[in-house]
Design an enzyme around this catalytic site. Sequence first.
Site, mmCIF file in Angstrom:
data_model
loop_
_atom_site.group_PDB
_atom_site.id
_atom_site.type_symbol
_atom_site.label_atom_id
_atom_site.label_comp_id
_atom_site.label_asym_id
_atom_site.label_seq_id
_atom_site.Cartn_x
_atom_site.Cartn_y
_atom_site.Cartn_z
ATOM 1 N N GLY A 45 0.827 -1.190 0.000
ATOM 2 C CA GLY A 45 0.000 0.000 0.000
ATOM 3 C C GLY A 45 0.863 1.241 0.000
ATOM 4 O O GLY A 45 2.089 1.176 -0.143
ATOM 5 N N SER A 46 0.221 2.390 0.213
ATOM 6 C CA SER A 46 0.942 3.666 0.186
ATOM 7 C C SER A 46 1.939 3.797 1.322
ATOM 8 O O SER A 46 2.949 4.491 1.190
ATOM 9 C CB SER A 46 -0.064 4.825 0.256
ATOM 10 O OG SER A 46 -0.974 4.775 -0.811
ATOM 11 N N PHE A 47 1.648 3.137 2.459
ATOM 12 C CA PHE A 47 2.467 3.344 3.641
ATOM 13 C C PHE A 47 3.127 2.072 4.175
ATOM 14 O O PHE A 47 3.700 2.079 5.253
ATOM 15 C CB PHE A 47 1.626 3.979 4.756
ATOM 16 C CG PHE A 47 1.000 5.277 4.348
ATOM 17 C CD1 PHE A 47 1.758 6.433 4.281
ATOM 18 C CD2 PHE A 47 -0.337 5.340 3.996
ATOM 19 C CE1 PHE A 47 1.196 7.634 3.901
ATOM 20 C CE2 PHE A 47 -0.919 6.537 3.612
ATOM 21 C CZ PHE A 47 -0.151 7.697 3.549
ATOM 22 N N GLY A 48 3.027 0.988 3.433
ATOM 23 C CA GLY A 48 3.652 -0.224 3.935
ATOM 24 C C GLY A 48 3.400 -1.437 3.069
ATOM 25 O O GLY A 48 2.797 -1.342 1.993
ATOM 26 N N VAL A 50 2.748 -5.993 3.174
ATOM 27 C CA VAL A 50 2.299 -7.156 3.925
ATOM 28 C C VAL A 50 3.086 -8.368 3.435
ATOM 29 O O VAL A 50 3.223 -8.576 2.220
ATOM 30 C CB VAL A 50 0.792 -7.415 3.743
ATOM 31 C CG1 VAL A 50 0.355 -8.603 4.610
ATOM 32 C CG2 VAL A 50 -0.013 -6.173 4.095
ATOM 33 N N LYS A 65 2.314 -7.123 8.768
ATOM 34 C CA LYS A 65 2.142 -5.814 8.154
ATOM 35 C C LYS A 65 3.277 -4.910 8.633
ATOM 36 O O LYS A 65 3.487 -4.747 9.831
ATOM 37 C CB LYS A 65 0.794 -5.201 8.541
ATOM 38 C CG LYS A 65 -0.391 -5.846 7.871
ATOM 39 C CD LYS A 65 -1.662 -5.031 8.080
ATOM 40 C CE LYS A 65 -2.822 -5.613 7.293
ATOM 41 N NZ LYS A 65 -4.043 -4.779 7.398
ATOM 42 N N ASP A 165 -15.441 -0.794 5.829
ATOM 43 C CA ASP A 165 -14.797 -1.105 4.544
ATOM 44 C C ASP A 165 -15.034 -2.572 4.175
ATOM 45 O O ASP A 165 -14.102 -3.291 3.803
ATOM 46 C CB ASP A 165 -13.297 -0.799 4.597
ATOM 47 C CG ASP A 165 -12.679 -0.687 3.202
ATOM 48 O OD1 ASP A 165 -13.437 -0.499 2.234
ATOM 49 O OD2 ASP A 165 -11.447 -0.793 3.088
#
Length: 316
Positions: A45-48, A50, A65, A165
């Site tokens: 993702g944008s910040f990390g 998995v 994560k 979500d």
Amino acid sequence: MSNFDVIKDANGKEHLIFDSSELYDDKLIGNKPEDYEFLTQLGEGSFGKVYKVRSKANNKIYAMKKLNIEKLRNDSKKAFQLALNETSFLEGLSHPRIIKYYKNFYEGNFLYLIIEFVENGDMKGYIEANKIFSKHIPEEDLWNIFLQCMEALSYVHSMGVIHRDIKPANILVTNNMAIKLGDFGVSALKNKRDDDQYINANYNMFKNQSVMQYHGTFVGTRPYMAKEVLDENEYDQKVDVYSMGVSFFEMCYYHIPKKVVGKRDQKGNITFIFTRIVKDEDKNVHYSKELLDIIELMLEEDKDKRKTSSDIYEMI
């Protein structure tokens, strides 16, 4: 019956370690990145990222994560809090249909979350695989999936939590088709005015959480959002029922209900017109009226008329 191993900790005490549906002793997992063997990257993702990892302490598989805290802080306070949110909620939730949280630790600018690894991916991949081979999911399997999903959602709502979500990508699937609901990164407690009372009544399970209340805030994934979220109005746990309804609809028809954007009013708000668009080839899908009627109830646009998760669970 579960498979299990007998292993010894540093003090020589024997432990029965079961498969991923069972809790492991924290002492036997690992407290720093080097305690794990990185096997493969599962997502980014944008910040990390998995990863699928193996604990060197107990030889068991987990999902890890890895979040860049410094990048999150620099981006925005809200993004930083959203990243920490999942840990807070998963610590307070314990159910066979909820992805299991084990621990977290910091090293440098990174936060590491150790959670249950689910072997068979997510429902999004399951839908796509069936779609590619032009196979419809058998109705018996759909009832089984629906039942497990609503069991998970009913539990989440009974704990006063809104997931916010729900979508196939966050419905995880094990090798034996057991369902696990995951990704609580944008979740919230159901009612701001009840936060303190609710936390105290539930043994301080959420005591370490900076409670996020964006009821009326645009969070989630647009195609699965209920009308009240898209219109940026106040909302409650029934937004999850709608999102789950969209997910079930997609499992049946391999596309989602369409949302047609209307006009903006004088305040700049957008009106969304919801329609059920069923392709001609989909009309021949032989699912029972009972199953499709339940999905329609979940897709009720009027939140006051929409059923609760416990209502739907009881119906199924």
